[in-house]
Enzyme design. Structure first.
Site, PDB file in Angstrom:
ATOM      1  N   MET A 129       0.843  -1.198   0.000  1.00 32.91           N
ATOM      2  CA  MET A 129       0.000   0.000   0.000  1.00 32.91           C
ATOM      3  C   MET A 129       0.875   1.244   0.000  1.00 32.91           C
ATOM      4  O   MET A 129       1.718   1.398   0.886  1.00 32.91           O
ATOM      5  CB  MET A 129      -0.892   0.020   1.243  1.00 32.91           C
ATOM      6  CG  MET A 129      -1.909  -1.087   1.287  1.00 32.91           C
ATOM      7  SD  MET A 129      -2.757  -1.135   2.884  1.00 32.91           S
ATOM      8  CE  MET A 129      -1.541  -2.035   3.853  1.00 32.91           C
ATOM      9  N   GLY A 177       1.260   4.170   4.477  1.00 34.41           N
ATOM     10  CA  GLY A 177       2.059   3.290   3.623  1.00 34.41           C
ATOM     11  C   GLY A 177       2.523   2.032   4.323  1.00 34.41           C
ATOM     12  O   GLY A 177       3.120   2.099   5.377  1.00 34.41           O
ATOM     13  N   SER A 178       2.257   0.878   3.745  1.00 32.92           N
ATOM     14  CA  SER A 178       2.515  -0.358   4.478  1.00 32.92           C
ATOM     15  C   SER A 178       2.321  -1.564   3.559  1.00 32.92           C
ATOM     16  O   SER A 178       2.292  -1.434   2.349  1.00 32.92           O
ATOM     17  CB  SER A 178       1.582  -0.429   5.688  1.00 32.92           C
ATOM     18  OG  SER A 178       0.268  -0.043   5.320  1.00 32.92           O
ATOM     19  N   ARG A 179       2.145  -2.737   4.178  1.00 30.19           N
ATOM     20  CA  ARG A 179       2.060  -3.993   3.424  1.00 30.19           C
ATOM     21  C   ARG A 179       1.192  -4.982   4.195  1.00 30.19           C
ATOM     22  O   ARG A 179       1.158  -4.961   5.431  1.00 30.19           O
ATOM     23  CB  ARG A 179       3.476  -4.542   3.248  1.00 30.19           C
ATOM     24  CG  ARG A 179       3.621  -5.911   2.618  1.00 30.19           C
ATOM     25  CD  ARG A 179       5.079  -6.286   2.593  1.00 30.19           C
ATOM     26  NE  ARG A 179       5.330  -7.608   2.016  1.00 30.19           N
ATOM     27  CZ  ARG A 179       6.213  -7.847   1.061  1.00 30.19           C
ATOM     28  NH1 ARG A 179       6.937  -6.856   0.566  1.00 30.19           N
ATOM     29  NH2 ARG A 179       6.402  -9.071   0.603  1.00 30.19           N
TER      30      ARG A 179
END
Length: 214
Positions: free
Chosen positions: A93, A181-183
């Site tokens: 993301m 922002g990430s995963r």
């Protein structure tokens, strides 16, 4: 299923309020010429924390995407949270994606496990094992194990998870949020069929990530 959350995520309300107050104060003192960057910042903050309702596919063996973003991995890997070899599908993301996480399947939570860690770029592979993360292991009614892992990124420094072991989850149910922002990694039983490919843009709940073997 009714969507029991506001279209602007509650996690963002304090940030939106602060950005709005700053923009209003600067506008009042210096006019729009000075304030426009702060109004632009307010628009960015509002869009970042949007959390729209999404259609949920009815296909019974479907594994739904847990987050908006782009597919960065489809591979066989070790699932360290359920101690097995699994099909791993990873969603990255960026700051422009919706950042809530939703359950990929119906089931009961067998384990929720948090791990402190680093804050590497979430798009790279080693973020899966080295970054701060939170794993939710779900058992379906048919006995399948599905693991969904929230992973912090380079900018994201706050993982929020609202569920505990023993609780039920419904497909598409909102269970967490990661800021900026990430995963999300999803581990599925071997034999599951991936329905996405690397680089593909995906959407939480409405994109079918994979199909469980029946």
């Amino acid at each position: 299923m009714n969507y029991p959350h506001p279209i602007i995520a509650r996690e963002g309300w304090p940030f939106i309020a602060i950005a709005a107050v700053v923009a209003l104060l600067i506008h009042a003192v210096g006019g729009f010429g000075f304030a426009w960057p702060f109004w632009l910042l307010l628009v960015f903050v509002v869009q970042f924390f949007r959390d729209p309702q999404r259609p949920i596919p009815a296909q019974p063996n479907a594994v739904l995407c847990p987050a908006d973003g782009r597919i960065v991995a489809v591979e066989t890997a070790q699932d360290p949270y359920a101690n097995r070899e699994a099909l791993k599908i990873s969603v990255f993301m960026n700051v422009f994606n919706v950042h809530s996480q939703r359950s990929p399947v119906d089931g009961a939570i067998s384990k929720v496990e948090y791990f402190p860690g680093a804050f590497l770029n979430a798009a790279i592979d080693k973020a899966s094992t080295e970054n701060e993360r939170n794993a939710v292991v779900i058992q379906t009614a048919s006995g399948k194990t599905v693991t969904s892992v929230q992973i912090a990124g380079l900018i994201a420094r706050r993982i929020l998870c609202y569920v505990r072991a023993g609780e039920p989850l419904s497909r598409g149910q909102r269970y967490g949020f990661i800021r900026f922002g990430s995963r999300v990694d999803v581990y599925l039983p071997l034999g599951s069929r991936a329905k996405v490919s690397i680089g593909e843009k995906v959407y939480a709940s409405s994109t079918i990530l994979a199909e469980l073997e029946q």
